[in-house]
Every structure is written in structure tokens, then in C-alpha cells.
Design a protein around this motif. Structure first.
Motif, PDB file in Angstrom:
ATOM      1  N   GLY A  47      -0.178  -4.400   9.688  1.00 16.03           N
ATOM      2  CA  GLY A  47      -0.240  -3.474   8.192  1.00 16.03           C
ATOM      3  C   GLY A  47      -1.284  -2.809   9.390  1.00 16.03           C
ATOM      4  N   SER A  48      -2.223  -3.726   9.649  1.00 16.14           N
ATOM      5  CA  SER A  48      -4.372  -3.272   9.622  1.00 16.14           C
ATOM      6  C   SER A  48      -4.115  -1.716  10.174  1.00 16.14           C
ATOM      7  CB  SER A  48      -4.687  -4.108   9.810  1.00 16.14           C
ATOM      8  OG  SER A  48      -5.925  -4.612   9.384  1.00 16.14           O
ATOM      9  N   GLY A  49      -4.378  -1.027   9.346  1.00 19.22           N
ATOM     10  CA  GLY A  49      -4.515   0.807   9.908  1.00 19.22           C
ATOM     11  C   GLY A  49      -3.653   1.443  10.033  1.00 19.22           C
ATOM     12  N   HIS A  50      -2.866   0.782   8.972  1.00 22.53           N
ATOM     13  CA  HIS A  50      -1.491   2.098   8.369  1.00 22.53           C
ATOM     14  C   HIS A  50      -1.582   2.301   6.665  1.00 22.53           C
ATOM     15  CE1 HIS A  50      -0.948   2.943  12.436  1.00 22.53           C
ATOM     16  NE2 HIS A  50      -0.228   1.280  12.713  1.00 22.53           N
ATOM     17  N   PRO A  51      -1.172   3.628   6.353  1.00 22.88           N
ATOM     18  CA  PRO A  51      -0.725   2.966   4.706  1.00 22.88           C
ATOM     19  C   PRO A  51       0.332   2.539   4.432  1.00 22.88           C
ATOM     20  CG  PRO A  51      -0.107   4.798   6.059  1.00 22.88           C
ATOM     21  CD  PRO A  51      -1.200   4.138   6.733  1.00 22.88           C
ATOM     22  N   TRP A  52       0.362   0.914   4.351  1.00 28.15           N
ATOM     23  CA  TRP A  52       1.129   0.401   4.296  1.00 28.15           C
ATOM     24  C   TRP A  52       1.189   0.320   2.389  1.00 28.15           C
ATOM     25  CZ3 TRP A  52      -0.864  -3.094   0.007  1.00 28.15           C
ATOM     26  CH2 TRP A  52      -2.147  -3.523  -0.124  1.00 28.15           C
ATOM     27  N   TRP A  53       0.306   0.505   2.154  1.00 27.86           N
ATOM     28  CA  TRP A  53      -0.102  -0.031   0.171  1.00 27.86           C
ATOM     29  C   TRP A  53       1.158   2.053  -0.269  1.00 27.86           C
ATOM     30  CZ3 TRP A  53      -4.232   1.617   3.194  1.00 27.86           C
ATOM     31  CH2 TRP A  53      -4.359   2.968   3.479  1.00 27.86           C
ATOM     32  N   ARG A  54       1.354   2.647   0.887  1.00 24.74           N
ATOM     33  CA  ARG A  54       2.574   3.166   0.295  1.00 24.74           C
ATOM     34  C   ARG A  54       3.856   3.389   0.433  1.00 24.74           C
ATOM     35  NH1 ARG A  54      -0.980   8.607   2.854  1.00 24.74           N
ATOM     36  NH2 ARG A  54      -2.520   8.033   2.301  1.00 24.74           N
ATOM     37  N   VAL A  55       3.719   2.024   0.927  1.00 22.49           N
ATOM     38  CA  VAL A  55       5.336   1.426   1.539  1.00 22.49           C
ATOM     39  C   VAL A  55       5.503  -0.033   0.266  1.00 22.49           C
ATOM     40  CG1 VAL A  55       6.532  -0.002   2.705  1.00 22.49           C
ATOM     41  CG2 VAL A  55       5.085   1.759   3.787  1.00 22.49           C
ATOM     42  N   VAL A  56       6.973   0.366  -0.675  1.00 23.29           N
ATOM     43  CA  VAL A  56       7.753  -0.202  -1.716  1.00 23.29           C
ATOM     44  C   VAL A  56       8.511  -0.501  -1.753  1.00 23.29           C
ATOM     45  CG1 VAL A  56       5.611   0.349  -2.828  1.00 23.29           C
ATOM     46  CG2 VAL A  56       7.827   1.571  -3.246  1.00 23.29           C
ATOM     47  N   THR A  57       9.505  -1.073  -2.570  1.00 23.99           N
ATOM     48  CA  THR A  57      10.978  -1.605  -2.149  1.00 23.99           C
ATOM     49  C   THR A  57      11.868  -1.611  -2.537  1.00 23.99           C
ATOM     50  OG1 THR A  57      11.099  -3.251  -4.218  1.00 23.99           O
ATOM     51  CG2 THR A  57       9.970  -4.117  -2.289  1.00 23.99           C
ATOM     52  N   VAL A  58      12.752  -1.281  -2.728  1.00 22.14           N
ATOM     53  CA  VAL A  58      14.300   0.274  -3.376  1.00 22.14           C
ATOM     54  C   VAL A  58      13.673  -0.123  -4.875  1.00 22.14           C
ATOM     55  CG1 VAL A  58      15.779  -1.369  -3.327  1.00 22.14           C
ATOM     56  CG2 VAL A  58      15.993   0.750  -2.704  1.00 22.14           C
ATOM     57  N   SER A  59      13.385  -1.186  -5.191  1.00 26.87           N
ATOM     58  CA  SER A  59      13.389  -1.322  -6.719  1.00 26.87           C
ATOM     59  C   SER A  59      11.973  -0.503  -7.415  1.00 26.87           C
ATOM     60  CB  SER A  59      13.333  -3.123  -7.262  1.00 26.87           C
ATOM     61  OG  SER A  59      14.629  -3.204  -6.432  1.00 26.87           O
ATOM     62  N   GLY A  60      11.368  -0.572  -6.041  1.00 29.45           N
ATOM     63  CA  GLY A  60       9.763   0.302  -6.429  1.00 29.45           C
ATOM     64  C   GLY A  60       8.308  -1.196  -7.263  1.00 29.45           C
ATOM     65  N   ARG A  61       9.179  -2.240  -6.516  1.00 23.11           N
ATOM     66  CA  ARG A  61       8.389  -3.234  -5.924  1.00 23.11           C
ATOM     67  C   ARG A  61       6.766  -3.457  -5.526  1.00 23.11           C
ATOM     68  NH1 ARG A  61       6.451  -7.249  -9.302  1.00 23.11           N
ATOM     69  NH2 ARG A  61       6.962  -8.851  -9.044  1.00 23.11           N
ATOM     70  N   LEU A  62       6.154  -3.671  -5.530  1.00 22.46           N
ATOM     71  CA  LEU A  62       4.781  -3.617  -4.802  1.00 22.46           C
ATOM     72  C   LEU A  62       4.840  -5.042  -4.231  1.00 22.46           C
ATOM     73  CD1 LEU A  62       2.160  -2.470  -6.823  1.00 22.46           C
ATOM     74  CD2 LEU A  62       3.742  -1.439  -5.845  1.00 22.46           C
ATOM     75  N   VAL A  63       3.971  -5.372  -3.236  1.00 25.54           N
ATOM     76  CA  VAL A  63       3.417  -6.777  -2.507  1.00 25.54           C
ATOM     77  C   VAL A  63       3.350  -8.173  -3.306  1.00 25.54           C
ATOM     78  CG1 VAL A  63       4.462  -5.218   0.213  1.00 25.54           C
ATOM     79  CG2 VAL A  63       1.952  -5.256  -1.207  1.00 25.54           C
ATOM     80  N   PRO A  64       4.410  -8.762  -2.469  1.00 24.78           N
ATOM     81  CA  PRO A  64       4.193  -9.843  -3.791  1.00 24.78           C
ATOM     82  C   PRO A  64       2.973 -10.583  -2.955  1.00 24.78           C
ATOM     83  CG  PRO A  64       5.450 -10.386  -2.269  1.00 24.78           C
ATOM     84  CD  PRO A  64       5.148  -8.881  -1.555  1.00 24.78           C
TER      85      PRO A  64
END
Length: 89
Positions: A47-64
Motif C-alpha cells: 500500500g505504501s507508495g499508492h493512494p490506498w486512502w481512495r479505496v474503501v469497502t462496498v459499504s463506504g467503510r474505511l480501513v479499520p
DNA sequence: TATATGACGTTGC
DNA sequence: AGCAACGCCATAT
């Protein structure tokens, strides 16, 4: 580095400010629909080095794991966050 | 080869 | 909308 991983990195790079996609979307764009877990595994490892924050779950849930940091990065790009979830639009 | 785990998704209630 | 169960892909032991 498998093709699947390269596709993931490419898809993430295709994302822009304010744009948000789900793991399934990334997996599908990467050519492996249903491999959402593989996408998460990749971000967890590379994930480091990539826009991982623009990825979320199908429910709109953010990374726990970094939901706080995640929410801030999205808000910094204009994405509205409600109760730790991406605002349904 | 089989079992267990994880930044997930879909279905059923 | 929220919870629980099963399924999917890949890795580690």
C-alpha cells in the motif's frame, strides 16, 4: 510482482483527487472480480507508495486500521466523511 | 496437499 | 441499516 499486483498499482494510479473506489472495483479493474481480499492484501503489503486512502469497502467503510487517518486524507480531497464512512452520494 | 488468516463482497434475516 | 454466514483470492505455516 504478479500482473494482478501491477494492475492494482495501475488502477490506483488512475484514481484522482476526490475519486473513491471499492476493493471490488479495483479487483475488477485489475482483471480479478471478487479478488477484493487480494487487493486488501496488496495494499497491506505494498500500500505504501499508492493512494490506498481512495479505496474503501462496498459499504463506504474505511480501513479499520487507520480509519482516522483514512478519513482525514479523504476529507483533504473534498470527500465528505460521516461517522467514519464515506457519504453516500 | 491441507489448514488458518486477512485493508473484502454478497446473500439472508 | 446492521449482524451473521458463506464464498472468493492469495499468503504463510
Amino acid at each position: 510482482m504478479t500482473e494482478f499486483e501491477e494492475r492494482i498499482a495501475t488502477v490506483l494510479d488512475e484514481l484522482g483527487p476526490g475519486d473513491v473506489v471499492t476493493y471490488g472495483e479495483v479487483a475488477a479493474e485489475a482483471g480479478q472480480p471478487g479478488a477484493a481480499r487480494a487487493v486488501g492484501r496488496y495494499l497491506r503489503d505494498h500500500g505504501s507508495g499508492h493512494p490506498w486512502w481512495r479505496v474503501v469497502t462496498v459499504s463506504g467503510r474505511l480501513v479499520p486500521h487507520n480509519e482516522d487517518e483514512h478519513a482525514r486524507r479523504l476529507r483533504a480531497e473534498g470527500v465528505q466523511i460521516v461517522d467514519g464512512r464515506v457519504r453516500p452520494g
